[in-house]
Write an enzyme that holds these catalytic residues in place. Structure first.
Site, PDB file in Angstrom:
ATOM      1  N   ALA A  84      47.204  41.963  42.865  1.00 56.29           N
ATOM      2  CA  ALA A  84      46.441  40.855  42.533  1.00 56.29           C
ATOM      3  C   ALA A  84      45.697  40.683  44.162  1.00 56.29           C
ATOM      4  O   ALA A  84      45.285  39.513  44.635  1.00 56.29           O
ATOM      5  CB  ALA A  84      46.734  39.375  42.363  1.00 56.29           C
ATOM      6  N   ASN A  85      46.449  41.428  44.917  1.00 59.27           N
ATOM      7  CA  ASN A  85      45.817  41.305  46.505  1.00 59.27           C
ATOM      8  C   ASN A  85      44.347  41.639  47.069  1.00 59.27           C
ATOM      9  O   ASN A  85      43.635  41.247  47.823  1.00 59.27           O
ATOM     10  CB  ASN A  85      46.662  42.034  47.635  1.00 59.27           C
ATOM     11  CG  ASN A  85      46.940  43.203  47.061  1.00 59.27           C
ATOM     12  OD1 ASN A  85      47.353  43.611  46.119  1.00 59.27           O
ATOM     13  ND2 ASN A  85      46.438  44.381  48.142  1.00 59.27           N
ATOM     14  N   GLY A  87      40.389  43.343  44.771  1.00 61.54           N
ATOM     15  CA  GLY A  87      39.572  43.691  43.711  1.00 61.54           C
ATOM     16  C   GLY A  87      39.536  42.940  42.368  1.00 61.54           C
ATOM     17  O   GLY A  87      39.856  41.694  42.506  1.00 61.54           O
ATOM     18  N   ILE A  88      39.755  43.490  41.285  1.00 63.98           N
ATOM     19  CA  ILE A  88      39.745  42.721  40.099  1.00 63.98           C
ATOM     20  C   ILE A  88      40.852  41.642  39.891  1.00 63.98           C
ATOM     21  O   ILE A  88      40.724  40.580  39.571  1.00 63.98           O
ATOM     22  CB  ILE A  88      39.727  43.566  38.851  1.00 63.98           C
ATOM     23  CG1 ILE A  88      38.285  44.765  38.909  1.00 63.98           C
ATOM     24  CG2 ILE A  88      39.736  42.866  37.695  1.00 63.98           C
ATOM     25  CD1 ILE A  88      38.629  45.805  37.971  1.00 63.98           C
ATOM     26  N   GLY A  89      42.097  42.255  40.273  1.00 68.37           N
ATOM     27  CA  GLY A  89      43.204  41.163  40.233  1.00 68.37           C
ATOM     28  C   GLY A  89      43.007  39.875  41.071  1.00 68.37           C
ATOM     29  O   GLY A  89      43.177  38.818  40.644  1.00 68.37           O
ATOM     30  N   TYR A 237      44.840  60.093  35.040  1.00 70.53           N
ATOM     31  CA  TYR A 237      44.890  58.516  34.820  1.00 70.53           C
ATOM     32  C   TYR A 237      44.180  58.274  33.319  1.00 70.53           C
ATOM     33  O   TYR A 237      44.716  57.187  33.028  1.00 70.53           O
ATOM     34  CB  TYR A 237      43.430  58.569  35.950  1.00 70.53           C
ATOM     35  CG  TYR A 237      42.877  56.755  35.800  1.00 70.53           C
ATOM     36  CD1 TYR A 237      43.509  55.930  36.445  1.00 70.53           C
ATOM     37  CD2 TYR A 237      41.584  56.668  35.244  1.00 70.53           C
ATOM     38  CE1 TYR A 237      43.010  54.649  36.479  1.00 70.53           C
ATOM     39  CE2 TYR A 237      41.383  55.331  35.240  1.00 70.53           C
ATOM     40  CZ  TYR A 237      42.057  54.117  35.822  1.00 70.53           C
ATOM     41  OH  TYR A 237      41.404  52.881  35.861  1.00 70.53           O
TER      42      TYR A 237
HETATM   43  N1  LIG Z   1      37.322  49.625  39.426  1.00 69.24           N
HETATM   44  C1  LIG Z   1      36.885  50.109  38.146  1.00 69.24           C
HETATM   45  O1  LIG Z   1      35.809  50.593  38.121  1.00 69.24           O
HETATM   46  C2  LIG Z   1      38.008  50.035  37.162  1.00 69.24           C
HETATM   47  C3  LIG Z   1      37.441  50.589  35.904  1.00 69.24           C
HETATM   48  C4  LIG Z   1      38.124  50.638  34.822  1.00 69.24           C
HETATM   49  C5  LIG Z   1      39.577  50.210  34.892  1.00 69.24           C
HETATM   50  N2  LIG Z   1      39.958  49.665  36.224  1.00 69.24           N
HETATM   51  C6  LIG Z   1      41.189  49.284  36.161  1.00 69.24           C
HETATM   52  O2  LIG Z   1      41.606  47.903  36.905  1.00 69.24           O
HETATM   53  C7  LIG Z   1      42.464  47.628  37.439  1.00 69.24           C
HETATM   54  C8  LIG Z   1      42.312  46.707  38.808  1.00 69.24           C
HETATM   55  O3  LIG Z   1      41.620  47.969  39.717  1.00 69.24           O
HETATM   56  P1  LIG Z   1      40.802  47.649  40.795  1.00 69.24           P
HETATM   57  O4  LIG Z   1      39.279  48.108  40.482  1.00 69.24           O
HETATM   58  O5  LIG Z   1      40.961  46.135  41.124  1.00 69.24           O
HETATM   59  O6  LIG Z   1      41.527  48.400  41.768  1.00 69.24           O
HETATM   60  P2  LIG Z   1      41.948  47.977  43.245  1.00 69.24           P
HETATM   61  O7  LIG Z   1      41.134  47.443  44.051  1.00 69.24           O
HETATM   62  O8  LIG Z   1      42.225  49.381  43.951  1.00 69.24           O
HETATM   63  O9  LIG Z   1      43.392  47.350  43.347  1.00 69.24           O
HETATM   64  C9  LIG Z   1      44.352  47.934  42.629  1.00 69.24           C
HETATM   65  C10 LIG Z   1      45.499  46.918  42.857  1.00 69.24           C
HETATM   66  O10 LIG Z   1      46.764  47.520  42.195  1.00 69.24           O
HETATM   67  C11 LIG Z   1      47.834  47.652  43.314  1.00 69.24           C
HETATM   68  N3  LIG Z   1      48.625  48.557  43.097  1.00 69.24           N
HETATM   69  C12 LIG Z   1      48.715  50.028  43.138  1.00 69.24           C
HETATM   70  N4  LIG Z   1      49.881  50.595  42.879  1.00 69.24           N
HETATM   71  C13 LIG Z   1      50.609  49.554  42.908  1.00 69.24           C
HETATM   72  C14 LIG Z   1      52.045  49.552  42.811  1.00 69.24           C
HETATM   73  N5  LIG Z   1      53.059  50.774  42.708  1.00 69.24           N
HETATM   74  N6  LIG Z   1      52.704  48.297  42.693  1.00 69.24           N
HETATM   75  C15 LIG Z   1      52.144  47.164  42.591  1.00 69.24           C
HETATM   76  N7  LIG Z   1      50.796  47.195  42.648  1.00 69.24           N
HETATM   77  C16 LIG Z   1      50.051  48.331  42.923  1.00 69.24           C
HETATM   78  C17 LIG Z   1      47.009  47.823  44.475  1.00 69.24           C
HETATM   79  O11 LIG Z   1      47.922  47.481  45.777  1.00 69.24           O
HETATM   80  P3  LIG Z   1      47.620  47.726  47.289  1.00 69.24           P
HETATM   81  O12 LIG Z   1      46.291  47.008  47.515  1.00 69.24           O
HETATM   82  O13 LIG Z   1      48.941  47.545  47.842  1.00 69.24           O
HETATM   83  O14 LIG Z   1      47.321  49.415  47.023  1.00 69.24           O
HETATM   84  C18 LIG Z   1      45.949  46.793  44.215  1.00 69.24           C
HETATM   85  O15 LIG Z   1      46.286  45.418  44.393  1.00 69.24           O
HETATM   86  C19 LIG Z   1      43.269  48.585  37.546  1.00 69.24           C
HETATM   87  O16 LIG Z   1      44.409  49.034  36.392  1.00 69.24           O
HETATM   88  C20 LIG Z   1      42.205  49.760  37.138  1.00 69.24           C
HETATM   89  O17 LIG Z   1      42.683  51.292  36.566  1.00 69.24           O
HETATM   90  C21 LIG Z   1      38.985  49.664  37.313  1.00 69.24           C
END
Ligand SMILES: NC(=O)c1ccc[n+]([C@@H]2O[C@H](COP(=O)([O-])OP(=O)(O)OC[C@H]3O[C@@H](n4cnc5c(N)ncnc54)[C@H](OP(=O)(O)O)[C@@H]3O)[C@@H](O)[C@H]2O)c1
Length: 578
Positions: A84-85, A87-89, A237
């Site tokens: 949650a730091n 992006g979407i989180g 993935y």
């Molecule tokens: N963006 C898209 O278009 C999209 C589309 C479909 C699905 N999703 C899904 O949506 C979710 C959020 O994605 P997002 O777009 O917000 O991506 P993001 O900005 O890259 O955020 C991913 C988050 O997951 C954390 N993370 C990764 N590995 C981890 C681990 N081992 N332990 C704990 N935290 C971890 C990252 O932490 P760090 O910052 O420390 O790396 C970051 O906080 C993901 O599950 C992704 O697969 C995204």
């Protein structure tokens, strides 16, 4: 590509405030580009200007997707959001904080999470940071143990963190990184938090952020980590995201009858750092490609919807703040069960200490009566009913505006409507004949109209293929009408159906006519106008140790003109109505 809510009224009428507050940048850039283009090709006109504005808004509104308009408050509720730091989180956290929740940012980097926490201070609610690295099972265990130790009741668990298309890497336990983090880490985390979520007894939700990439996923139980083939990051993935949906399906099965609802969702295509392993941050990525994607706030909408307003659905997959279409592979119950077993083995889940749901099969009768996950049908768009009623003065229901209404249930419709269609079609032909002669076009138009009108009148048709084997259903007033037809349908699904009726001979006749439909059908006496009879009926079920899974309060009396009902108190504890 098309989600059914894009065909729904709410999509055009709601969320505009949120949309315009989020989109000034995109709208300005696109509108200016459209004007520049007009200027270059022949001059700007008022009509051109208006058309450009309309198109730019329409295109961005379409790309922004479903926007959650729930006003639900979450005061007193604790939410855990992984990753949650950013992006979407992070945007999900912001929204839920504004609703008064206590949000725990479960992140692997303490410094990044602290930065996020500081930027979220002042949004409302309470925000805290806890360390969780999903690529280390020890870290997952420590995180869960910390929550239990601090006696924190989790109401909403959002499994959001994800790794996208990283080069081949392994977690601490040697699992391929994407499957290990996206699926196995969350699998263990959920299982460790479940006992406590069940124990506190308050309604809870588990939300797994999957992706539309799950459509391309393939789960090979003999090679979950793709070690036997050349590594394909995208395939891995997709597999992990399919695992998210299968996990959700199995979890829903195991949690039936509890107060925990589960959801898998696709957030949309979102501008975020998810693509960090594929594409670094450039002007092109951040300002050009982003014009065709959702913003992170828009990407958080479906998660927020699932955390607040959505009701669990048998499809198990949400998108754009509505039920989406889950891939067929995710509906394979056997695969979901086998994947669960394999995952439990891999993460060394002590199923004795952490039974997925010991209470599931012996849900007490109270829960069964009060909770009713609509597994065997029910319209997806129930939430729109009130709104549509307001708009269409009770004449239109929103599912008539939905894709499923036009594409599903035709078999059932035609098998049921032969008589009505024949009469109406013949009447239409007779009318044509009387007013000027029958033509081919006239015949075709009549057929089309007759089918359209009867389909509209027939309303929503349940196309669920859910089986109810092993489930007991009580239907009151089931000897005739809707009750009897409901009984027939549920029997065909393998249920044990109890026809609860006030007239034994009529109910017996109904029972006989239902024999051979499947399942098991029995009759029990229940006269709802006598409280003593109601008590006797309930006591009979308890005495015979019958577990009721579905109670259908169907019986009803309509416009009883001459029947005078008199309440007579026979004793302090019993009321007899005559
Ligand atoms: N963006 C898209 O278009 C999209 C589309 C479909 C699905 N999703 C899904 O949506 C979710 C959020 O994605 P997002 O777009 O917000 O991506 P993001 O900005 O890259 O955020 C991913 C988050 O997951 C954390 N993370 C990764 N590995 C981890 C681990 N081992 N332990 C704990 N935290 C971890 C990252 O932490 P760090 O910052 O420390 O790396 C970051 O906080 C993901 O599950 C992704 O697969 C995204």
């Amino acid at each position: 590509m098309f989600y059914p809510n894009w065909l729904c009224w709410a999509f055009f009428t709601e969320g505009w405030g949120l949309f315009f507050s989020e989109e000034p940048f995109n709208l300005t850039v696109l509108f200016s580009s459209a004007l520049l283009w007009q200027y270059l090709v022949g001059g700007v006109s008022v009509t051109g200007l208006l058309w450009s504005a309309l198109w730019v808004v329409a295109v961005r509104r379409y790309l922004a997707g479903g926007l959650c308009t729930s006003t639900a408050r979450l005061t007193g509720q604790t939410v855990v959001i992984t990753g949650a730091n950013v992006g979407i989180g992070k945007e999900t956290a912001r929204d839920l904080l504004r609703r008064g929740a206590h949000v725990i940012l479960a992140c692997r980097s303490f410094s990044k999470a602290e930065e996020a926490r500081r930027s979220l201070l002042g949004e409302g609610g309470k925000v805290e940071v806890r360390l969780l690295d999903l690529s280390s099972l020890q870290s997952v265990r420590d995180f869960a143990a910390g929550l239990v130790k601090d006696n924190i009741k989790v109401h909403i668990l959002i499994n959001n963190a994800g790794v996208f298309m990283c080069p081949y890497m392994e977690t601490q336990e040697g699992f391929e990184m994407q499957m290990g983090t996206n699926h196995l880490g969350h699998f263990l985390l959920t299982n460790l938090l479940l006992p406590q979520m069940k124990q506190h007894g308050e309604p809870a939700r588990i939300i797994n952020v999957s992706s539309t990439a799950c459509l391309g996923g393939k789960i090979d139980l003999d090679d979950l980590f793709q070690k036997k083939k050349p590594y394909d990051a995208l395939q891995s993935y997709s597999n992990s995201k399919l695992a998210n949906v299968l996990f959700t399906r199995r979890l829903a099965h195991l949690l039936r009858g509890t107060k925990i609802q589960v959801f898998a969702l696709h957030p949309g295509s979102v501008v975020s750092s998810a693509t960090r392993h594929v594409m670094s941050s450039t002007f092109f990525k951040d300002y050009v490609i982003s014009l065709a994607l959702k913003t992170t706030l828009e990407g958080a909408q479906t998660t927020v919807y699932c955390a607040t307003e959505a009701q669990q659905h048998s499809e198990m997959y949400f998108s754009d703040c509505a039920v989406g279409w889950a891939p067929d592979a995710s509906k394979d119950e056997r695969l979901a069960e086998d994947l669960w077993k394999l995952s439990a083995q891999l993460v060394k889940l002590d199923e004795e200490k952490h039974p997925p749901c010991k209470s599931v099969l012996d849900v007490n009768a109270k829960d069964a009566f009060h909770r009713h996950h609509v597994q065997a049908g029910g319209c997806v768009y129930v939430r729109h009913v009130t709104r549509a009623i307001a708009i269409f003065s009770r004449s239109l229901h929103p599912n008539w505006l939905c894709w499923a209404f036009f594409t599903e249930g035709w078999g059932l419709f035609f098998s049921e409507e032969l008589y009505n269609l024949s009469v109406l079609f013949s009447a239409a032909l007779l009318w044509q004949y009387l007013v000027g002669g029958v033509s081919v076009t006239g015949v075709l138009w009549s057929a089309l109209w007759v089918v359209a009108v009867r389909r509209y009148l027939a309303g929503g048709l349940c196309t669920s293929t859910a089986r109810l084997t092993g489930q007991t259903v009580v239907i009151t007033g089931a000897n005739v009408g809707i009750g009897k037809e409901t009984a027939r349908d549920l029997l065909r699904r393998g249920a044990h159906v109890i026809l609860a009726c006030r007239s034994l001979p009529k109910a017996e006749e109904a029972r006989r006519s239902l024999l051979g439909e499947g399942g098991k059908v029995e009759v029990r006496l229940l006269d709802l106008s006598s409280l003593q009879s109601v008590r006797d009926f309930a006591a009979g079920l308890v005495k015979d140790n019958i577990k009721v899974h579905i109670l259908i309060n169907n019986a009803g009396a309509l416009m009883l003109i001459s029947l005078v009902m008199t309440l007579k108190y026979r004793s302090s504890s019993t009321t007899q109505v005559r």
